[in-house]
Design an enzyme around this catalytic site. Structure first.
Site, mmCIF file in Angstrom:
data_model
loop_
_atom_site.group_PDB
_atom_site.id
_atom_site.type_symbol
_atom_site.label_atom_id
_atom_site.label_comp_id
_atom_site.label_asym_id
_atom_site.label_seq_id
_atom_site.Cartn_x
_atom_site.Cartn_y
_atom_site.Cartn_z
ATOM 1 N N GLU A 135 1.119 -35.872 44.427
ATOM 2 C CA GLU A 135 2.538 -35.539 44.428
ATOM 3 C C GLU A 135 3.262 -36.632 45.208
ATOM 4 O O GLU A 135 2.925 -36.903 46.363
ATOM 5 C CB GLU A 135 2.774 -34.184 45.092
ATOM 6 C CG GLU A 135 4.248 -33.828 45.186
ATOM 7 C CD GLU A 135 4.547 -32.739 46.204
ATOM 8 O OE1 GLU A 135 5.468 -31.941 45.955
ATOM 9 O OE2 GLU A 135 3.872 -32.693 47.252
ATOM 10 N N ASP B 249 -1.149 -32.978 48.078
ATOM 11 C CA ASP B 249 0.207 -32.581 48.427
ATOM 12 C C ASP B 249 0.885 -33.637 49.299
ATOM 13 O O ASP B 249 0.307 -34.097 50.288
ATOM 14 C CB ASP B 249 0.166 -31.246 49.183
ATOM 15 C CG ASP B 249 1.526 -30.784 49.636
ATOM 16 O OD1 ASP B 249 2.338 -30.408 48.767
ATOM 17 O OD2 ASP B 249 1.790 -30.801 50.855
#
Length: 544
Positions: free
Chosen positions: A278, A214
């Protein structure tokens, strides 16, 4: 546990390709998938109960958004214990059972790793903020105030306001790129890296098959704390000062790839583990390439090429794909049209009456791209973005910027399973978010019995992709075509697959490169006047 995982699924897809290359991953947002205890929040046993459904789609695996112990101020992306399950989702035993059942269904399991920040309730931060001399004093990013008491520099947080909060215990500011309750970890500190890798090892030992990293480009910062330069905004409406800067100093540090090599070194010890980054920002491509190039870093990366795009055009698709047309050694992309952070694509890209027709098109397009498609829960049903009233909002960003920020809640509403049940079968209690408008009518039970539904069409395309080496890992070549017709060929060793998508609302003349008499593998909307034209919002996929 690792041994049983390898026995059931194997560690690689073939002698030449790891299992994950070209694999379709199904994203599950656990709060909204299925609630089994009636508290209104989805849980791990709910995911386990639906693994047969997920396997029936034809995907290779599932990515589960965070379920770790957390105060839930950012719904799990504020982790207070990396190595445990939050009680709202279940227990570690529930997770172990999920892994066992998933592997029995032939599904790989990918989980989030949040490596740029923790919750302010994490034990590491509690120790770090105690004083300036403790063993974890340098595990987070602390700086003295300027002489006038203001924050150390001009960095701004994504969710609004300065990226600095004063802490009276240390008489210093701590940094946070997101909420003040999400203090920034100091990944320049080797001990912090070691602790994060140990947490990842904990889950690998329990049998997970991959990690989504993330916001990984936020994980390191300029140690000189240089001010970010201003950004020209023109006449745009700004809801957060974060958008007034170029974020060249509080993220995207050149040492991040070195840390990712340590991640890869760990995962390689467990076979073919899938790692996907990401990467957010206005110019993500250089970082995506740096994070994935060669065989010593991550498997893949995805950006927001499509996630916040207001339109879907052939030019956008061609530009995004053209960045990844080299050999495997140059990096491998992943693609998402919708997720838990972005408004659902059918609502962003279409305002007509036949939403299902458009949903069949977008799902087919996603599944024909070169890379790893990530299919967000409900996307297989063609769900639109839900409208959430202010009093029902849960997303802190949406609440802070109401009504100028659409927020994330509209993409996080409960999954509809059964039309005739309360909360469309998601819970027997009161759901944490209301069901989306019209979602019950698109429930799984309704679409499963309809041969022409978005769900069954998506299953058909998933079967085609899984059986086609060209669609899984083949090269891609675009045809020059009149917009809004998008046309490309996927090429394997013994196979050529032509993919046509009319992204517009009017028919287009049939292109010369579509041979006559060729039968489609799959099509949607093609039967209407298809002899001399490509109908609006139609799909044609076939071998040529």
């Amino acid at each position: 546990m690792t041994g049983s995982k390898q026995t059931q699924l194997g560690t690689t897809g073939s002698a030449s390709q790891p299992w994950w290359r070209g694999a379709v991953i199904y994203q599950v947002y656990p709060r909204s998938y299925l609630d089994t205890n009636g508290d209104g929040v989805g849980d791990l046993p709910g995911i386990t109960e639906k693994l047969g459904y997920i396997a029936s789609l034809g995907v290779c695996g599932l990515w589960i958004s965070p379920f770790f112990t957390s105060p839930m101020k950012d719904f799990g992306y504020d982790v207070s214990d990396y190595c445990d399950v939050d009680p709202i989702f279940g227990t570690l035993d529930d997770f172990d059972h999920l892994i066992e059942v998933a592997h029995g269904e032939g599904l790989r399991v990918i989980i989030d790793q949040v490596m740029s920040h923790t919750s302010d309730e994490h034990a590491w931060f509690r120790e770090s903020r105690g004083n300036r001399e403790n063993k974890k004093a340098d595990w987070y990013v602390w700086q003295n105030a300027r002489p006038d008491g203001s924050p150390p520099n001009n960095w701004q947080a994504v969710f609004g306001g300065p990226a600095w909060t004063w802490d009276a215990r240390r008489q210093q500011y701590y940094m946070h790129n997101f909420l003040p309750s999400q203090p920034q970890l100091n990944l320049h500190n080797r001990e912090v890296q070691d602790a994060l890798l140990a947490a990842s090892r904990f889950w690998l030992d329990r049998g997970v098959d991959g990690f989504r990293l993330d916001a990984i480009n936020f994980s390191m910062f300029d140690p000189e704390f240089t001010d970010n330069p201003a950004r020209e905004i023109g006449n745009r409406t700004i809801t957060r000062p974060h958008d007034l800067q170029h974020h060249v100093h509080n993220q995207s540090h050149p040492d991040i790839p070195k840390f990712l090599e340590r991640v890869r070194g760990l995962t390689d010890g467990y076979g073919a583990v899938f790692t996907v980054a990401e990467v957010a920002g206005p110019d993500p491509l250089p970082e995506m390439k740096a994070f994935t190039m060669g065989d010593a870093r991550l498997s893949s990366a995805y950006s927001f090429d499509f996630l916040y795009a207001s339109t879907l055009t052939p030019r956008r698709v061609r530009r995004a794909q053209s960045n990844w047309m080299g050999g495997f050694e140059t990096g491998w992309p992943s693609w998402a049209f919708s997720n838990h952070d972005a408004p659902r694509c059918v609502s962003r890209w279409y305002d007509g009456r036949d939403r299902n027709r458009f949903a069949r098109l977008t799902n087919a397009l996603l599944l024909c791209l070169r890379g790893n498609p990530i299919l967000y829960q409900g996307e297989e049903l063609g769900l639109p973005q839900a409208e959430i009233a202010y009093e029902a909002l849960q997303d802190p960003e949406a609440i802070a910027n109401w009504p100028l920020t659409l927020g994330r809640d509209g993409a996080r509403t409960p999954m509809p399973w059964v039309k005739g049940q309360a909360a469309a079968g998601f819970t027997t209690g009161s759901p944490w978010l209301p069901n989306g408008q019209g979602h019950a009518e698109a429930a799984v039970d309704q679409q499963s019995e309809d041969a022409g539904s978005v769900l069954n069409f998506t299953r058909e395309i998933l079967r085609l992709r899984k059986d086609s080496a060209a669609l899984m890992v083949g090269d891609i070549e675009f045809f020059d075509a009149q917009e809004p017709l998008l046309a490309f060929r996927r090429m394997g060793r013994d196979e050529n697959v032509l993919c046509l998508f009319n992204l517009g609302a009017v028919p287009i003349a049939r292109p010369d490169f579509l041979p006559s008499g060729v039968t489609a593998w799959a099509e949607s909307g093609w039967a209407e006047n298809a002899s001399d034209s490509v109908p609006e919002y139609s799909v044609w996929i076939g071998r040529i």
